[in-house]
Write a protein that holds these residues in place. Structure first.
Motif, PDB file in Angstrom:
ATOM      1  N   ILE A   1       0.838  -1.192   0.000  1.00  0.00           N
ATOM      2  CA  ILE A   1       0.000   0.000   0.000  1.00  0.00           C
ATOM      3  C   ILE A   1       0.876   1.247   0.000  1.00  0.00           C
ATOM      4  O   ILE A   1       2.051   1.209   0.342  1.00  0.00           O
ATOM      5  N   GLY A   2       0.273   2.342  -0.399  1.00  0.00           N
ATOM      6  CA  GLY A   2       0.902   3.647  -0.343  1.00  0.00           C
ATOM      7  C   GLY A   2      -0.128   4.658   0.121  1.00  0.00           C
ATOM      8  O   GLY A   2      -1.246   4.297   0.531  1.00  0.00           O
ATOM      9  N   MET A   3       0.223   5.933   0.033  1.00  0.00           N
ATOM     10  CA  MET A   3      -0.668   6.972   0.538  1.00  0.00           C
ATOM     11  C   MET A   3      -0.616   8.185  -0.381  1.00  0.00           C
ATOM     12  O   MET A   3       0.452   8.612  -0.820  1.00  0.00           O
ATOM     13  N   GLN A   4      -1.781   8.723  -0.680  1.00  0.00           N
ATOM     14  CA  GLN A   4      -1.911   9.990  -1.386  1.00  0.00           C
ATOM     15  C   GLN A   4      -2.909  10.867  -0.641  1.00  0.00           C
ATOM     16  O   GLN A   4      -3.530  10.436   0.337  1.00  0.00           O
ATOM     17  N   TYR A   5      -3.075  12.099  -1.142  1.00  0.00           N
ATOM     18  CA  TYR A   5      -3.995  13.053  -0.522  1.00  0.00           C
ATOM     19  C   TYR A   5      -5.030  13.483  -1.559  1.00  0.00           C
ATOM     20  O   TYR A   5      -4.682  14.060  -2.587  1.00  0.00           O
ATOM     21  N   HIS A   6      -6.303  13.183  -1.281  1.00  0.00           N
ATOM     22  CA  HIS A   6      -7.385  13.497  -2.204  1.00  0.00           C
ATOM     23  C   HIS A   6      -8.410  14.415  -1.536  1.00  0.00           C
ATOM     24  O   HIS A   6      -8.598  14.362  -0.309  1.00  0.00           O
ATOM     25  N   TRP A   7      -9.063  15.224  -2.330  1.00  0.00           N
ATOM     26  CA  TRP A   7     -10.150  16.084  -1.848  1.00  0.00           C
ATOM     27  C   TRP A   7     -11.482  15.441  -2.210  1.00  0.00           C
ATOM     28  O   TRP A   7     -11.666  14.973  -3.336  1.00  0.00           O
ATOM     29  N   LYS A   8     -12.406  15.419  -1.275  1.00  0.00           N
ATOM     30  CA  LYS A   8     -13.713  14.790  -1.461  1.00  0.00           C
ATOM     31  C   LYS A   8     -14.803  15.853  -1.562  1.00  0.00           C
ATOM     32  O   LYS A   8     -14.906  16.744  -0.703  1.00  0.00           O
ATOM     33  N   ASN A   9     -15.612  15.756  -2.603  1.00  0.00           N
ATOM     34  CA  ASN A   9     -16.733  16.676  -2.797  1.00  0.00           C
ATOM     35  C   ASN A   9     -17.954  16.159  -2.048  1.00  0.00           C
ATOM     36  O   ASN A   9     -18.496  15.103  -2.374  1.00  0.00           O
ATOM     37  N   ARG A  10     -18.382  16.900  -1.047  1.00  0.00           N
ATOM     38  CA  ARG A  10     -19.560  16.514  -0.263  1.00  0.00           C
ATOM     39  C   ARG A  10     -20.787  17.291  -0.764  1.00  0.00           C
ATOM     40  O   ARG A  10     -21.476  17.962   0.002  1.00  0.00           O
ATOM     41  N   ASN A  11     -21.003  17.197  -2.068  1.00  0.00           N
ATOM     42  CA  ASN A  11     -22.130  17.868  -2.729  1.00  0.00           C
ATOM     43  C   ASN A  11     -22.118  19.383  -2.498  1.00  0.00           C
ATOM     44  O   ASN A  11     -23.162  20.010  -2.307  1.00  0.00           O
ATOM     45  N   TYR A  12     -20.920  19.959  -2.537  1.00  0.00           N
ATOM     46  CA  TYR A  12     -20.803  21.398  -2.344  1.00  0.00           C
ATOM     47  C   TYR A  12     -21.345  22.148  -3.557  1.00  0.00           C
ATOM     48  O   TYR A  12     -21.184  21.731  -4.706  1.00  0.00           O
ATOM     49  N   LYS A  13     -21.966  23.283  -3.293  1.00  0.00           N
ATOM     50  CA  LYS A  13     -22.469  24.149  -4.356  1.00  0.00           C
ATOM     51  C   LYS A  13     -21.492  25.272  -4.677  1.00  0.00           C
ATOM     52  O   LYS A  13     -21.615  25.918  -5.711  1.00  0.00           O
ATOM     53  N   SER A  14     -20.532  25.503  -3.782  1.00  0.00           N
ATOM     54  CA  SER A  14     -19.565  26.576  -3.992  1.00  0.00           C
ATOM     55  C   SER A  14     -18.323  26.320  -3.151  1.00  0.00           C
ATOM     56  O   SER A  14     -18.349  25.494  -2.218  1.00  0.00           O
ATOM     57  N   PHE A  15     -17.278  27.064  -3.440  1.00  0.00           N
ATOM     58  CA  PHE A  15     -16.048  26.949  -2.653  1.00  0.00           C
ATOM     59  C   PHE A  15     -16.293  27.413  -1.222  1.00  0.00           C
ATOM     60  O   PHE A  15     -15.766  26.814  -0.268  1.00  0.00           O
ATOM     61  N   ASP A  16     -17.084  28.464  -1.048  1.00  0.00           N
ATOM     62  CA  ASP A  16     -17.375  28.958   0.302  1.00  0.00           C
ATOM     63  C   ASP A  16     -18.105  27.911   1.132  1.00  0.00           C
ATOM     64  O   ASP A  16     -17.881  27.800   2.345  1.00  0.00           O
ATOM     65  N   GLU A  17     -18.988  27.148   0.481  1.00  0.00           N
ATOM     66  CA  GLU A  17     -19.694  26.085   1.217  1.00  0.00           C
ATOM     67  C   GLU A  17     -18.712  25.027   1.686  1.00  0.00           C
ATOM     68  O   GLU A  17     -18.834  24.506   2.801  1.00  0.00           O
ATOM     69  N   PHE A  18     -17.733  24.710   0.855  1.00  0.00           N
ATOM     70  CA  PHE A  18     -16.666  23.784   1.268  1.00  0.00           C
ATOM     71  C   PHE A  18     -15.915  24.359   2.467  1.00  0.00           C
ATOM     72  O   PHE A  18     -15.642  23.645   3.443  1.00  0.00           O
ATOM     73  N   LEU A  19     -15.584  25.646   2.429  1.00  0.00           N
ATOM     74  CA  LEU A  19     -14.836  26.265   3.525  1.00  0.00           C
ATOM     75  C   LEU A  19     -15.582  26.179   4.852  1.00  0.00           C
ATOM     76  O   LEU A  19     -14.958  26.064   5.907  1.00  0.00           O
ATOM     77  N   MET A  20     -16.897  26.206   4.801  1.00  0.00           N
ATOM     78  CA  MET A  20     -17.674  26.171   6.046  1.00  0.00           C
ATOM     79  C   MET A  20     -17.567  24.822   6.746  1.00  0.00           C
ATOM     80  O   MET A  20     -17.906  24.719   7.931  1.00  0.00           O
ATOM     81  N   ASP A  21     -17.103  23.812   6.071  1.00  0.00           N
ATOM     82  CA  ASP A  21     -16.869  22.517   6.711  1.00  0.00           C
ATOM     83  C   ASP A  21     -15.506  22.457   7.397  1.00  0.00           C
ATOM     84  O   ASP A  21     -15.212  21.497   8.117  1.00  0.00           O
ATOM     85  N   MET A  22     -14.669  23.462   7.160  1.00  0.00           N
ATOM     86  CA  MET A  22     -13.315  23.466   7.727  1.00  0.00           C
ATOM     87  C   MET A  22     -13.320  24.056   9.132  1.00  0.00           C
ATOM     88  O   MET A  22     -14.191  24.868   9.497  1.00  0.00           O
ATOM     89  N   LYS A  23     -12.326  23.681   9.917  1.00  0.00           N
ATOM     90  CA  LYS A  23     -12.122  24.331  11.197  1.00  0.00           C
ATOM     91  C   LYS A  23     -11.797  25.807  10.964  1.00  0.00           C
ATOM     92  O   LYS A  23     -11.213  26.165   9.937  1.00  0.00           O
ATOM     93  N   GLN A  24     -12.135  26.642  11.923  1.00  0.00           N
ATOM     94  CA  GLN A  24     -12.034  28.091  11.723  1.00  0.00           C
ATOM     95  C   GLN A  24     -10.624  28.531  11.343  1.00  0.00           C
ATOM     96  O   GLN A  24     -10.431  29.344  10.434  1.00  0.00           O
ATOM     97  N   SER A  25      -9.613  27.975  11.986  1.00  0.00           N
ATOM     98  CA  SER A  25      -8.241  28.389  11.709  1.00  0.00           C
ATOM     99  C   SER A  25      -7.822  27.996  10.290  1.00  0.00           C
ATOM    100  O   SER A  25      -7.106  28.753   9.603  1.00  0.00           O
ATOM    101  N   LYS A  26      -8.254  26.833   9.821  1.00  0.00           N
ATOM    102  CA  LYS A  26      -7.910  26.384   8.472  1.00  0.00           C
ATOM    103  C   LYS A  26      -8.648  27.217   7.435  1.00  0.00           C
ATOM    104  O   LYS A  26      -8.092  27.569   6.388  1.00  0.00           O
ATOM    105  N   ARG A  27      -9.916  27.505   7.725  1.00  0.00           N
ATOM    106  CA  ARG A  27     -10.709  28.341   6.816  1.00  0.00           C
ATOM    107  C   ARG A  27     -10.087  29.723   6.662  1.00  0.00           C
ATOM    108  O   ARG A  27      -9.948  30.251   5.550  1.00  0.00           O
TER     109      ARG A  27
END
Length: 467
Positions: free
Chosen positions: A251-277
């Protein structure tokens, strides 16, 4: 080799796998292989000549499963012939792509497995004998001359351009006076992207054709007197099946982004912790402050001048990283002409000047980020993150794609929303003693990687209620 030991570290430097010298014996089923060294990892990437071999491997009889009279011509086949071709041009694009599409399914369409992408690598001099990638693709045809299965396969004299590192395995072979090269590599050259590798048409004989192609791969490894056969970045389903065929699992490891049915980039940001956002918003603001404009171009919108400039960016990246420029200028032009709207080029402009870019390919449910580069001796804070990660996320949301695969490595991706996922590889080692040592190594490596992934997941950038 019974007392040989592998190092405990799973990480992939040249010293990650060591063998203590003991008595060495050849395996019985491969005893005709001599110990002359054809190539070693740190040597020049010279080409290897394939063993003189009849192009036709073997004919097989398909088992009659009692199909109904209204079955297709594919399902009426009774014989299967398997052969090796030295160029993908010997298979028609339609036949190759039909196998690729059926293997992945339309919803999982993988652009890297297409005839257009793979032929571009060969025609532009990237994956050819002169660079140490000798095409030896396997093709299975029925008695009506229909292509029922294909396998992208290369005979190699080095371990460059694979992203599943076995350099220390080659070192171990060399320390015993044995040869590791040539080896057989089933993969998409220079491309760490997961997808099916045994490409089979969706017929009633599908499972039989799959098994026959795997048997042909193993038989070819023996006929070429290769040390090993490596299938890198296969699908999880193939990975499981190949274990039953005697392949070691890694096995190996990569980093992928998952779309949780977001309608916009800002909606994705709202799922992030405040400091990361906050950090992401600050990074994105730096683009406009530097008077940079971001654009996403597809298909016909990408002109020859863009590719010529992007090639300079690509060379700047490889030169700065002390890497190798595997791809040629012609590759980008050739690939773009064949792939059309599947190509997405993110560009950054300062005024009228094209100063940086990121190459992506669009699949059935995935945006694949591949290459990045900028002007030599230029520094634009946060531009790499914008071009490679944030623009890719915006594009995936707009195109309603399920995920973004942003290439190999890079823990800095985590705080930008890309989480660790498992990748797979399978390894068929002919020598029994080396097989045992490598088997022990990949088991320990797997345990440590799984622990690392668990810790990274637990310290991820998303809110606790985001699954």
């Amino acid at each position: 080799m019974a007392t040989a030991m592998a190092a405990a570290s799973p990480f992939l430097g040249r010293n990650s796998f060591h063998v203590r010298k003991t008595s060495f014996k050849r395996c019985t089923h491969n005893s005709d292989i001599g110990f002359s060294i054809k190539a070693i990892f740190w040597g020049p990437r010279k080409a290897v000549d394939p063993t003189k071999l009849e192009l036709s491997l073997e004919d097989f009889t398909l088992t009659d499963l009692g199909f109904k009279e209204d079955t297709t011509d594919f399902d009426k086949a009774r014989k299967l012939s398997v052969c090796v071709v030295s160029s993908i041009s010997e298979v028609s694009p339609d036949e190759w792509d039909a196998c690729s599409l059926d293997a992945a399914g339309p919803e999982k369409y993988n652009p890297f497995l297409t005839h257009g992408f793979l032929s571009s690598l060969e025609e532009s001099g990237c994956a050819v004998k002169e660079t140490g990638w000798v095409p030896q693709h396997i093709v299975a045809r029925d008695d009506c001359d229909n292509v029922l299965g294909v396998v992208p396969l290369y005979l190699k004299s080095h371990s460059y351009g694979e992203y599943v590192f076995d350099h220390s395995w080659a070192d171990a072979y060399y320390s015993y006076g044995a040869r590791y090269y040539p080896k057989l590599q089933c993969c998409v050259p220079f491309t760490p992207v997961t997808g099916p590798r045994i490409l089979v048409r969706n017929t009633n004989y599908r499972d039989q054709v799959f098994d026959i192609l795997v048997s042909a791969l193993i038989a070819l490894t023996v006929k070429f007197q290769a040390s090993s056969l490596h299938i890198t970045f296969p699908s999880a389903n193939e990975w499981g099946k190949l274990k039953e065929k005697g392949f070691l699992q890694r096995i190996g490891m990569q980093y992928h982004w998952k779309n949780r049915n977001y309608k916009s980039f800002d909606e994705f940001l709202m799922d992030m912790k405040q400091s990361k956002r906050k950090n992401i918003r600050q990074e994105r603001k730096k683009i406009s402050v530097q008077n940079l404009t971001m654009r996403r171009l597809r298909g016909y919108e990408i002109k020859a001048k863009h590719w010529d400039t992007f090639y300079k960016f690509y060379r700047n990246t490889t030169d700065n990283k002390w890497g190798s420029a595997y791809l040629t200028r012609d590759f980008f032009h050739n690939m773009a002409s064949k792939m059309g709207d599947q190509v997405l080029l993110v560009i950054a402009e300062e005024g009228d000047e094209f100063v940086a870019g990121a190459l992506n390919l669009i699949g059935g449910d995935t945006l694949y980020g591949r290459l990045w580069g900028c002007l030599p001796r230029a520094y634009y804070p946060s531009l790499h993150f914008e071009a490679c990660y944030y623009q890719a996320i915006e594009a995936a949301i707009e195109l309603n794609l399920d995920k973004v695969e942003a290439g190999a490595q890079g823990e800095h991706k985590i705080q930008r929303g890309y989480l660790p996922v498992t990748t797979y590889s399978c390894h068929y080692i002919l020598d029994d003693d080396f097989r045992k040592v490598i088997s022990d190594f990949v088991v320990r490596e797997k345990a440590q990687l799984e622990l690392v992934m668990k810790l990274l997941q637990e310290s991820g950038p998303f809110k606790d209620n985001v699954v």
